[in-house]
Write a protein that holds these residues in place. Structure first.
Motif, PDB file in Angstrom:
ATOM      1  N   UNK A  11       0.838  -1.192   0.000  1.00 44.92           N
ATOM      2  CA  UNK A  11       0.000   0.000   0.000  1.00 44.92           C
ATOM      3  C   UNK A  11       0.872   1.241   0.000  1.00 44.92           C
ATOM      4  N   UNK A  12       0.571   2.153  -0.892  1.00 47.52           N
ATOM      5  CA  UNK A  12       1.328   3.389  -0.988  1.00 47.52           C
ATOM      6  C   UNK A  12       0.371   4.537  -1.290  1.00 47.52           C
ATOM      7  N   UNK A  13       0.703   5.709  -0.809  1.00 50.03           N
ATOM      8  CA  UNK A  13      -0.127   6.880  -1.060  1.00 50.03           C
ATOM      9  C   UNK A  13       0.095   7.415  -2.467  1.00 50.03           C
ATOM     10  N   UNK A  14      -0.911   8.083  -3.020  1.00 49.00           N
ATOM     11  CA  UNK A  14      -0.705   8.715  -4.322  1.00 49.00           C
ATOM     12  C   UNK A  14       0.510   9.627  -4.306  1.00 49.00           C
ATOM     13  N   UNK A  19       9.337  -0.030  -5.249  1.00 47.94           N
ATOM     14  CA  UNK A  19      10.207  -0.796  -6.114  1.00 47.94           C
ATOM     15  C   UNK A  19       9.811  -2.259  -6.038  1.00 47.94           C
ATOM     16  N   UNK A  20       9.415  -2.795  -7.159  1.00 46.72           N
ATOM     17  CA  UNK A  20       9.094  -4.204  -7.251  1.00 46.72           C
ATOM     18  C   UNK A  20      10.316  -4.983  -7.705  1.00 46.72           C
ATOM     19  N   UNK A  21      10.440  -6.174  -7.192  1.00 51.83           N
ATOM     20  CA  UNK A  21      11.520  -7.051  -7.586  1.00 51.83           C
ATOM     21  C   UNK A  21      10.949  -8.379  -8.035  1.00 51.83           C
ATOM     22  N   UNK A  22      11.618  -8.994  -8.959  1.00 54.02           N
ATOM     23  CA  UNK A  22      11.229 -10.315  -9.429  1.00 54.02           C
ATOM     24  C   UNK A  22      12.495 -11.120  -9.637  1.00 54.02           C
ATOM     25  N   UNK A  86      -0.261   6.677  -9.017  1.00 51.13           N
ATOM     26  CA  UNK A  86      -1.636   7.132  -9.086  1.00 51.13           C
ATOM     27  C   UNK A  86      -2.575   6.009  -8.661  1.00 51.13           C
ATOM     28  N   UNK A  87      -3.744   6.357  -8.152  1.00 52.83           N
ATOM     29  CA  UNK A  87      -4.694   5.311  -7.767  1.00 52.83           C
ATOM     30  C   UNK A  87      -5.038   4.357  -8.902  1.00 52.83           C
ATOM     31  N   UNK A 117       0.581  -7.501  -5.173  1.00 56.36           N
ATOM     32  CA  UNK A 117      -0.454  -6.470  -5.165  1.00 56.36           C
ATOM     33  C   UNK A 117       0.144  -5.106  -4.900  1.00 56.36           C
ATOM     34  N   UNK A 118      -0.214  -4.158  -5.736  1.00 55.64           N
ATOM     35  CA  UNK A 118       0.131  -2.754  -5.533  1.00 55.64           C
ATOM     36  C   UNK A 118      -1.166  -1.981  -5.387  1.00 55.64           C
ATOM     37  N   UNK A 119      -1.321  -1.326  -4.264  1.00 56.34           N
ATOM     38  CA  UNK A 119      -2.512  -0.540  -4.002  1.00 56.34           C
ATOM     39  C   UNK A 119      -2.105   0.900  -3.732  1.00 56.34           C
ATOM     40  N   UNK A 120      -2.617   1.804  -4.538  1.00 53.97           N
ATOM     41  CA  UNK A 120      -2.325   3.228  -4.401  1.00 53.97           C
ATOM     42  C   UNK A 120      -3.579   3.900  -3.874  1.00 53.97           C
TER      43      UNK A 120
END
Length: 122
Positions: A11-14, A19-22, A86-87, A117-120
């Protein structure tokens, strides 16, 4: 035996960043292109960014200037640096990679991670 595992979502604010890692693991011989896709509820999976083994990149128009894809070939890892979130970027982000395995070095197969999951949201 090859698998991709994503991490770094949350969860991150607008306006914030993630940083995503794979990381690819298993009996890997070679990895060609790697990429990030996203799938929002009710929408089809879409390409976000991709990167070749040599570092050539391609981005969705919607994220150009905001996201940066990179990779560390020594670690078999691809990253997605996401800025100015952005959301509408809220989605499950999935990694994929074109990988050949040891013992069948010239046969490449596309593998997918399970998604993160990325939630803005405020």
């Amino acid at each position: 035996q090859v698998q991709l595992v994503e991490s770094g979502g949350g969860l991150v604010q607008p306006g914030g960043s993630l940083r995503l890692s794979c990381a690819a693991s298993g009996s890997i011989f070679s990895i060609n292109a790697m990429g990030w896709y996203r799938q929002a509820p009710g929408k089809q999976r879409e390409l976000v960014a991709a990167i070749t083994k040599g570092g050539s990149t391609n981005y969705s128009d919607s994220v150009k200037g905001r996201f940066t894809i990179s990779r560390d070939n020594a670690k078999n890892t691809v990253y997605l640096h996401m800025n100015s979130l952005k959301p509408e970027y809220t989605a499950v982000y999935l990694c994929n990679a074109d990988i050949s395995s040891r013992g069948l070095e010239h046969y490449y197969k596309v593998y997918w991670g399970q998604g993160t999951q990325v939630t803005v949201s405020s």
